[in-house]
Design a protein around this motif. Structure first.
Motif, PDB file in Angstrom:
ATOM      1  N   VAL A  59      47.394 -40.510 -17.368  1.00 47.27           N
ATOM      2  CA  VAL A  59      47.583 -39.360 -16.484  1.00 47.27           C
ATOM      3  C   VAL A  59      47.783 -39.815 -15.046  1.00 47.27           C
ATOM      4  N   GLY A  60      47.097 -40.847 -14.637  1.00 45.59           N
ATOM      5  CA  GLY A  60      47.245 -41.336 -13.262  1.00 45.59           C
ATOM      6  C   GLY A  60      46.040 -42.156 -12.851  1.00 45.59           C
ATOM      7  N   ASN A  61      45.972 -42.424 -11.558  1.00 46.79           N
ATOM      8  CA  ASN A  61      44.837 -43.199 -11.069  1.00 46.79           C
ATOM      9  C   ASN A  61      43.575 -42.331 -11.044  1.00 46.79           C
ATOM     10  N   SER A  62      42.498 -42.893 -10.566  1.00 50.76           N
ATOM     11  CA  SER A  62      41.200 -42.218 -10.598  1.00 50.76           C
ATOM     12  C   SER A  62      41.214 -40.861  -9.897  1.00 50.76           C
ATOM     13  N   VAL A  63      41.844 -40.809  -8.746  1.00 50.06           N
ATOM     14  CA  VAL A  63      41.886 -39.569  -7.972  1.00 50.06           C
ATOM     15  C   VAL A  63      42.623 -38.483  -8.749  1.00 50.06           C
ATOM     16  N   VAL A  64      43.745 -38.839  -9.326  1.00 49.95           N
ATOM     17  CA  VAL A  64      44.547 -37.879 -10.080  1.00 49.95           C
ATOM     18  C   VAL A  64      43.804 -37.425 -11.335  1.00 49.95           C
ATOM     19  N   ARG A  65      43.188 -38.369 -12.041  1.00 51.63           N
ATOM     20  CA  ARG A  65      42.446 -38.019 -13.264  1.00 51.63           C
ATOM     21  C   ARG A  65      41.314 -37.059 -12.963  1.00 51.63           C
ATOM     22  N   HIS A  66      40.577 -37.293 -11.891  1.00 50.93           N
ATOM     23  CA  HIS A  66      39.466 -36.409 -11.543  1.00 50.93           C
ATOM     24  C   HIS A  66      39.964 -35.039 -11.106  1.00 50.93           C
ATOM     25  N   ARG A  67      41.092 -34.995 -10.413  1.00 54.45           N
ATOM     26  CA  ARG A  67      41.672 -33.711 -10.018  1.00 54.45           C
ATOM     27  C   ARG A  67      42.069 -32.908 -11.253  1.00 54.45           C
ATOM     28  N   VAL A  68      42.697 -33.571 -12.217  1.00 53.10           N
ATOM     29  CA  VAL A  68      43.094 -32.891 -13.463  1.00 53.10           C
ATOM     30  C   VAL A  68      41.867 -32.415 -14.227  1.00 53.10           C
ATOM     31  N   SER A  69      40.841 -33.242 -14.320  1.00 50.57           N
ATOM     32  CA  SER A  69      39.647 -32.827 -15.061  1.00 50.57           C
ATOM     33  C   SER A  69      38.938 -31.663 -14.374  1.00 50.57           C
ATOM     34  N   ARG A  70      38.908 -31.643 -13.051  1.00 50.21           N
ATOM     35  CA  ARG A  70      38.310 -30.501 -12.342  1.00 50.21           C
ATOM     36  C   ARG A  70      39.102 -29.228 -12.608  1.00 50.21           C
ATOM     37  N   ARG A  71      40.416 -29.320 -12.565  1.00 49.65           N
ATOM     38  CA  ARG A  71      41.242 -28.144 -12.847  1.00 49.65           C
ATOM     39  C   ARG A  71      41.029 -27.650 -14.267  1.00 49.65           C
ATOM     40  N   LEU A  72      40.964 -28.569 -15.220  1.00 55.84           N
ATOM     41  CA  LEU A  72      40.745 -28.174 -16.613  1.00 55.84           C
ATOM     42  C   LEU A  72      39.374 -27.529 -16.794  1.00 55.84           C
ATOM     43  N   ARG A  73      38.340 -28.092 -16.159  1.00 57.19           N
ATOM     44  CA  ARG A  73      37.009 -27.490 -16.264  1.00 57.19           C
ATOM     45  C   ARG A  73      37.008 -26.066 -15.732  1.00 57.19           C
ATOM     46  N   HIS A  74      37.689 -25.850 -14.627  1.00 58.31           N
ATOM     47  CA  HIS A  74      37.767 -24.518 -14.037  1.00 58.31           C
ATOM     48  C   HIS A  74      38.508 -23.553 -14.966  1.00 58.31           C
ATOM     49  N   VAL A  75      39.599 -24.003 -15.547  1.00 57.32           N
ATOM     50  CA  VAL A  75      40.388 -23.171 -16.468  1.00 57.32           C
ATOM     51  C   VAL A  75      39.556 -22.792 -17.684  1.00 57.32           C
ATOM     52  N   VAL A  76      38.880 -23.758 -18.266  1.00 55.89           N
ATOM     53  CA  VAL A  76      38.104 -23.510 -19.493  1.00 55.89           C
ATOM     54  C   VAL A  76      36.876 -22.662 -19.197  1.00 55.89           C
ATOM     55  N   ARG A  77      36.225 -22.890 -18.075  1.00 57.91           N
ATOM     56  CA  ARG A  77      35.020 -22.126 -17.737  1.00 57.91           C
ATOM     57  C   ARG A  77      35.297 -20.626 -17.722  1.00 57.91           C
ATOM     58  N   ASP A  78      36.451 -20.243 -17.198  1.00 59.42           N
ATOM     59  CA  ASP A  78      36.792 -18.820 -17.129  1.00 59.42           C
ATOM     60  C   ASP A  78      37.076 -18.214 -18.497  1.00 59.42           C
ATOM     61  N   ARG A  79      37.323 -19.043 -19.506  1.00 61.52           N
ATOM     62  CA  ARG A  79      37.702 -18.547 -20.827  1.00 61.52           C
ATOM     63  C   ARG A  79      36.646 -18.805 -21.903  1.00 61.52           C
ATOM     64  N   LEU A  80      35.494 -19.311 -21.531  1.00 59.76           N
ATOM     65  CA  LEU A  80      34.453 -19.641 -22.518  1.00 59.76           C
ATOM     66  C   LEU A  80      33.976 -18.420 -23.294  1.00 59.76           C
ATOM     67  N   ASP A  81      33.873 -17.279 -22.637  1.00 59.63           N
ATOM     68  CA  ASP A  81      33.352 -16.090 -23.308  1.00 59.63           C
ATOM     69  C   ASP A  81      34.286 -15.582 -24.402  1.00 59.63           C
ATOM     70  N   ALA A  82      35.568 -15.932 -24.326  1.00 60.29           N
ATOM     71  CA  ALA A  82      36.537 -15.469 -25.316  1.00 60.29           C
ATOM     72  C   ALA A  82      36.488 -16.287 -26.603  1.00 60.29           C
ATOM     73  N   LEU A  83      35.805 -17.433 -26.581  1.00 60.06           N
ATOM     74  CA  LEU A  83      35.728 -18.291 -27.768  1.00 60.06           C
ATOM     75  C   LEU A  83      34.664 -17.782 -28.729  1.00 60.06           C
ATOM     76  N   PRO A  84      34.884 -17.949 -30.034  1.00 61.34           N
ATOM     77  CA  PRO A  84      33.839 -17.586 -30.997  1.00 61.34           C
ATOM     78  C   PRO A  84      32.596 -18.448 -30.775  1.00 61.34           C
ATOM     79  N   PRO A  85      31.398 -17.897 -30.979  1.00 60.24           N
ATOM     80  CA  PRO A  85      30.169 -18.679 -30.794  1.00 60.24           C
ATOM     81  C   PRO A  85      30.153 -19.906 -31.703  1.00 60.24           C
ATOM     82  N   GLY A  86      29.728 -21.013 -31.143  1.00 64.94           N
ATOM     83  CA  GLY A  86      29.627 -22.239 -31.913  1.00 64.94           C
ATOM     84  C   GLY A  86      30.894 -23.074 -31.944  1.00 64.94           C
ATOM     85  N   THR A  87      31.940 -22.631 -31.285  1.00 60.87           N
ATOM     86  CA  THR A  87      33.199 -23.370 -31.264  1.00 60.87           C
ATOM     87  C   THR A  87      33.043 -24.645 -30.435  1.00 60.87           C
ATOM     88  N   SER A  88      33.612 -25.734 -30.935  1.00 64.92           N
ATOM     89  CA  SER A  88      33.662 -26.985 -30.183  1.00 64.92           C
ATOM     90  C   SER A  88      35.119 -27.288 -29.872  1.00 64.92           C
TER      91      SER A  88
END
Length: 118
Positions: A59-88
């Motif tokens: 994906v890129g160097n350390s800075v880029v990888r951490h930026r992507v992971s922060r964005r993904l965490r933010h995206v997923v956090r907003d959608r956690l309630d829509a997932l069935p309970p127990g989903t991994s």
């Protein structure tokens, strides 16, 4: 930030989701999902959904990888309630994710979840 109760942290859990779960690929990410209701060997004791992220050096160097992971965490956090309970979930970022905005990552994530829910 993703709550600690919603994080996949063990290597064995990542491996289980990737091996046994269903996969949906998009241009910027791949989502692996393991839903206990569809897999009898999945751990039925999970009451909340858990998510793990894989952002490799492709994906890129350390800075880029951490930026992507922060964005993904933010995206997923907003959608956690829509997932069935127990989903991994394991969300694996691909190289084009480095140049993607949060909105584009969210669109890809939503499209992958729609594909997995079929």
């Amino acid at each position: 930030m993703l709550p600690a109760a919603n994080r996949l942290t063990r290597s064995q859990d990542f491996g289980l989701v990737v091996r046994r779960g269903r996969r949906a690929g998009r241009p910027r990410l791949v989502v692996h999902a393991l839903v206990p209701a569809t897999d009898p060997l999945a751990q039925p004791t999970l009451e909340c959904s858990k998510v793990g992220f894989v952002v490799s050096k492709a994906v890129g160097n350390s800075v880029v990888r951490h930026r992507v992971s922060r964005r993904l965490r933010h995206v997923v956090r907003d959608r956690l309630d829509a997932l069935p309970p127990g989903t991994s979930l394991v969300v694996r970022a691909l190289a084009p994710a480095a140049a993607a905005s949060s909105a584009e990552l969210g669109e890809d994530f939503d499209a992958a979840l729609r594909r997995l829910s079929r």
